[in-house]
Design a protein around this motif. Sequence first.
Motif: not given
Length: 70
Positions: A45-46, A6, A48-52, A2-4
């Motif tokens: 990049d992680s 910020y 799974g879903p990143a822990d915001g 996953a990519t998030s």
Amino acid sequence: MATSTYTVKGMTCGHCVSSVEEEVGAVTGVTGVQVDLATGLVTVDSDGPADGAAIAAAVEEAGYEVVTPS
């Protein structure tokens, strides 16, 4: 994978970038961190879903502030 992304406030130099990369890179599950100093964007990049909350805490530990997760 996953990519998030910020938006981080307060970074002004290469040392700032290194600090954020180091702290965020240490968060469990994070596999990569790219910091754009000009825009203030931090792309994570992680596995799974990143822990915001963990990402925000790591940014704060580096001395900066997450403005908005996107």
